[in-house]
Write a protein that holds these residues in place. Structure first.
Motif, PDB file in Angstrom:
ATOM      1  N   VAL A   1       9.537   7.353  -6.417  1.00 22.72           N
ATOM      2  CA  VAL A   1       9.742   6.453  -5.280  1.00 22.72           C
ATOM      3  C   VAL A   1       8.715   6.789  -4.213  1.00 22.72           C
ATOM      4  O   VAL A   1       8.542   7.954  -3.843  1.00 22.72           O
ATOM      5  N   TYR A   2       8.037   5.766  -3.722  1.00 15.65           N
ATOM      6  CA  TYR A   2       6.974   5.932  -2.739  1.00 15.65           C
ATOM      7  C   TYR A   2       7.345   5.251  -1.426  1.00 15.65           C
ATOM      8  O   TYR A   2       8.110   4.282  -1.403  1.00 15.65           O
ATOM      9  N   LEU A   3       6.784   5.761  -0.348  1.00 20.19           N
ATOM     10  CA  LEU A   3       6.807   5.037   0.915  1.00 20.19           C
ATOM     11  C   LEU A   3       5.653   4.044   0.869  1.00 20.19           C
ATOM     12  O   LEU A   3       4.493   4.421   0.683  1.00 20.19           O
TER      13      LEU A   3
ATOM     14  N   ALA B   1      10.645   1.215   0.454  1.00 20.20           N
ATOM     15  CA  ALA B   1      10.770   2.229  -0.587  1.00 20.20           C
ATOM     16  C   ALA B   1      10.417   1.554  -1.906  1.00 20.20           C
ATOM     17  O   ALA B   1      11.114   0.633  -2.342  1.00 20.20           O
ATOM     18  N   VAL B   2       9.330   1.978  -2.526  1.00 19.98           N
ATOM     19  CA  VAL B   2       8.821   1.332  -3.736  1.00 19.98           C
ATOM     20  C   VAL B   2       9.120   2.229  -4.934  1.00 19.98           C
ATOM     21  O   VAL B   2       8.579   3.330  -5.047  1.00 19.98           O
ATOM     22  N   LYS B   3       9.991   1.762  -5.793  1.00 19.28           N
ATOM     23  CA  LYS B   3      10.410   2.509  -6.978  1.00 19.28           C
ATOM     24  C   LYS B   3       9.576   2.065  -8.176  1.00 19.28           C
ATOM     25  O   LYS B   3       9.485   0.869  -8.474  1.00 19.28           O
TER      26      LYS B   3
ATOM     27  N   GLU C   1       0.852  -1.181   0.000  1.00 24.00           N
ATOM     28  CA  GLU C   1       0.000   0.000   0.000  1.00 24.00           C
ATOM     29  C   GLU C   1       0.889   1.233   0.000  1.00 24.00           C
ATOM     30  O   GLU C   1       1.793   1.373   0.828  1.00 24.00           O
ATOM     31  N   LEU C   2       0.690   2.126  -0.946  1.00 26.12           N
ATOM     32  CA  LEU C   2       1.535   3.303  -1.092  1.00 26.12           C
ATOM     33  C   LEU C   2       0.959   4.451  -0.271  1.00 26.12           C
ATOM     34  O   LEU C   2      -0.225   4.778  -0.392  1.00 26.12           O
ATOM     35  N   LEU C   3       1.810   5.081   0.547  1.00 24.53           N
ATOM     36  CA  LEU C   3       1.355   6.079   1.512  1.00 24.53           C
ATOM     37  C   LEU C   3       1.742   7.500   1.130  1.00 24.53           C
ATOM     38  O   LEU C   3       1.110   8.451   1.582  1.00 24.53           O
ATOM     39  N   GLY C   4       2.776   7.675   0.345  1.00 21.94           N
ATOM     40  CA  GLY C   4       3.222   9.015  -0.018  1.00 21.94           C
ATOM     41  C   GLY C   4       4.462   8.940  -0.883  1.00 21.94           C
ATOM     42  O   GLY C   4       5.043   7.872  -1.081  1.00 21.94           O
ATOM     43  N   ARG C   5       4.853  10.092  -1.413  1.00 19.76           N
ATOM     44  CA  ARG C   5       6.041  10.169  -2.271  1.00 19.76           C
ATOM     45  C   ARG C   5       7.267  10.533  -1.433  1.00 19.76           C
ATOM     46  O   ARG C   5       7.223  11.441  -0.623  1.00 19.76           O
ATOM     47  N   ILE C   6       8.384   9.834  -1.682  1.00 21.28           N
ATOM     48  CA  ILE C   6       9.614  10.148  -0.950  1.00 21.28           C
ATOM     49  C   ILE C   6      10.776  10.472  -1.875  1.00 21.28           C
ATOM     50  O   ILE C   6      11.849  10.839  -1.398  1.00 21.28           O
ATOM     51  N   GLY C   7      10.607  10.380  -3.168  1.00 17.09           N
ATOM     52  CA  GLY C   7      11.690  10.701  -4.089  1.00 17.09           C
ATOM     53  C   GLY C   7      11.212  10.693  -5.520  1.00 17.09           C
ATOM     54  O   GLY C   7      10.170  10.124  -5.843  1.00 17.09           O
ATOM     55  N   GLN C   8      11.997  11.330  -6.387  1.00 20.31           N
ATOM     56  CA  GLN C   8      11.622  11.422  -7.791  1.00 20.31           C
ATOM     57  C   GLN C   8      12.868  11.573  -8.639  1.00 20.31           C
ATOM     58  O   GLN C   8      13.837  12.209  -8.234  1.00 20.31           O
ATOM     59  N   GLY C   9      12.850  10.981  -9.818  1.00 17.19           N
ATOM     60  CA  GLY C   9      13.934  11.129 -10.777  1.00 17.19           C
ATOM     61  C   GLY C   9      13.378  11.171 -12.176  1.00 17.19           C
ATOM     62  O   GLY C   9      12.156  11.139 -12.386  1.00 17.19           O
TER      63      GLY C   9
END
Length: 418
Positions: free
Chosen positions: A35-37, A47-49, A22-30
């Protein structure tokens, strides 16, 4: 001071579940993805890429599948573990261990360079981690401050998207295309030479340690072409200004223009140990001080997922891209190709998850590392289960996840000027 949590809420186009996470929020981008939490069915953070739909093609899938296969082979206490992946899904994804901490780039930007003792401890730790990777026949090829996460149990290396097998001449990139981060890239890699050797990671580690100790990389320029010229010109020496005197000899050797002039990783560990022991400490003590200095005083993820009154953490949700920060006044690191007509490429980096201001234990105090959530069972790293398959659990909506998502939305709304 309360931690700044760099998590943005999901947008309208973001998935809410992938492969049972289950994806809860964004933690990174390229440039390649987001990348999601995420939260596993058992409540473990990850960390889900995810590769962006706009760039999913046969070459991207091949590169992503290569990254997954490489991650399956890598092990070590200082490597963020692969948990699961599906490069064949409609939206290819992989899940890795979530490291609750700032990356080195953001830590230096927020708190300034590390003291020489702690930089030496970081050097010994990362050199040992890279040696483990090399023993598995791999090269990282893109080590940089944004790929070093300062977690509650010490530093961890992430993002093996550009990793290749040592001595391999096989490449998924087009001829004359250089992929990587120029500010931490050794001359032979910038020149497109093959095969690459372990010396490329020694150079990159030298660039990371210089940044940790001084706040800047070996070379700085206003445009990427000038930067490549500086990196590849043997007459242009790396800028070691601001580096502590006791580190200059080591950094000079690691950043030598010719690969054969650089120390190997075992020598880097030995020299870092010597610097630490010269100050009357054992290397294990220095590592504990490094962790205490960079770790958060509270467990941000526990606070985010806590079910209770509305007295939760003060969250600063940051809308928009969440690429790793550069030092104050510096431009973000480009990941690019060399020469005229070169392609710029930036893989999504599981960026600087959440981290607080430095804890009460400073560089002159010993402290035991804080606890961290354990990764999922290694058996999940097979990548054999596919999203949408009968073996996958159905999408969930746990009470904790709903509360976390609500808090992120509220924090985002409070920080938006309209």
């Amino acid at each position: 001071m309360r931690p700044h949590v760099h998590i943005a809420p999901l947008g309208p186009g973001d998935p809410t579940e992938l492969g049972g996470y289950e994806l809860l929020g964004r933690i990174g981008q390229g440039g390649m993805g987001q990348v999601y939490l995420g939260e596993s069915p058992g409540g473990e953070p990850a960390a889900v890429k995810v590769i962006k739909p706009s760039v999913v093609d046969s070459e991207t899938r091949m590169r992503f599948a290569q990254e997954v296969e490489i991650l399956k082979t890598i092990w070590g206490a200082r490597i963020a573990a692969l948990l699961d992946a599906d490069p064949e899904a409609e939206r290819p994804w992989l899940a890795t261990e979530y490291v609750e901490g700032l990356d080195l780039s953001r830590h230096v930007a927020a708190h300034g360079p590390l003291p020489a003792l702690l930089t030496a401890a970081l050097g010994a730790t990362l050199a040992e981690a890279l040696a483990t990777v090399h023993r598995q026949g791999l090269l990282h090829r893109d080590l940089k401050p944004a790929n070093v996460l300062l977690g509650p149990n010490g530093p961890k290396v992430i993002d093996f998207g550009l990793a290749v097998f040592a001595e391999s001449t096989v490449s998924l990139t087009a001829p004359h295309t250089v992929v990587g981060t120029p500010s931490c890239m050794p001359p032979e890699q910038a020149n497109g030479e093959r095969p690459l050797t372990p010396a490329v990671d020694v150079y990159a580690l030298g660039a990371v340690l210089l940044f940790a100790a001084s706040g800047h990389p070996p070379y700085r320029a206003d445009n990427i072409h000038l930067l490549f010229h500086q990196v590849t010109d043997p007459a242009v020496a790396p800028d070691l200004s601001g580096a502590p005197d006791e580190l200059v000899t080591l950094l000079t050797g690691m950043l030598a223009h010719r690969p054969q002039d650089r120390p190997d990783l075992a020598e880097v560990v030995r020299r870092c140990r010597a610097l630490i022991e010269a100050q009357g400490l054992k290397v294990a003590q220095a590592r504990r001080r490094l962790t205490a200095y960079t770790a958060a005083p509270t467990h941000i993820l526990d606070d985010l997922l806590a079910v209770g009154p509305a007295s939760g953490p003060h969250v600063r949700a940051e809308p928009g891209p969440l690429a790793s920060s550069s030092p104050a006044g510096a431009a973000p690191e480009p990941s690019a190709g060399a020469g005229a007509g070169a392609r710029a490429r930036t893989d999504a980096t599981p960026a600087s998850d959440a981290r607080a201001e430095a804890g009460p234990a400073g560089p002159d105090q010993d402290a035991a590392p804080a606890r961290t959530a354990a990764p999922l069972s290694p058996g999940r790293a097979s990548g054999g289960q596919r999203s949408g398959g009968s073996d996958r659990p159905s999408p969930r909506s746990s009470a904790q996840a709903r509360i976390t998502a609500r808090r992120l939305r509220e924090a985002y709304a409070a920080s938006t000027p309209f």
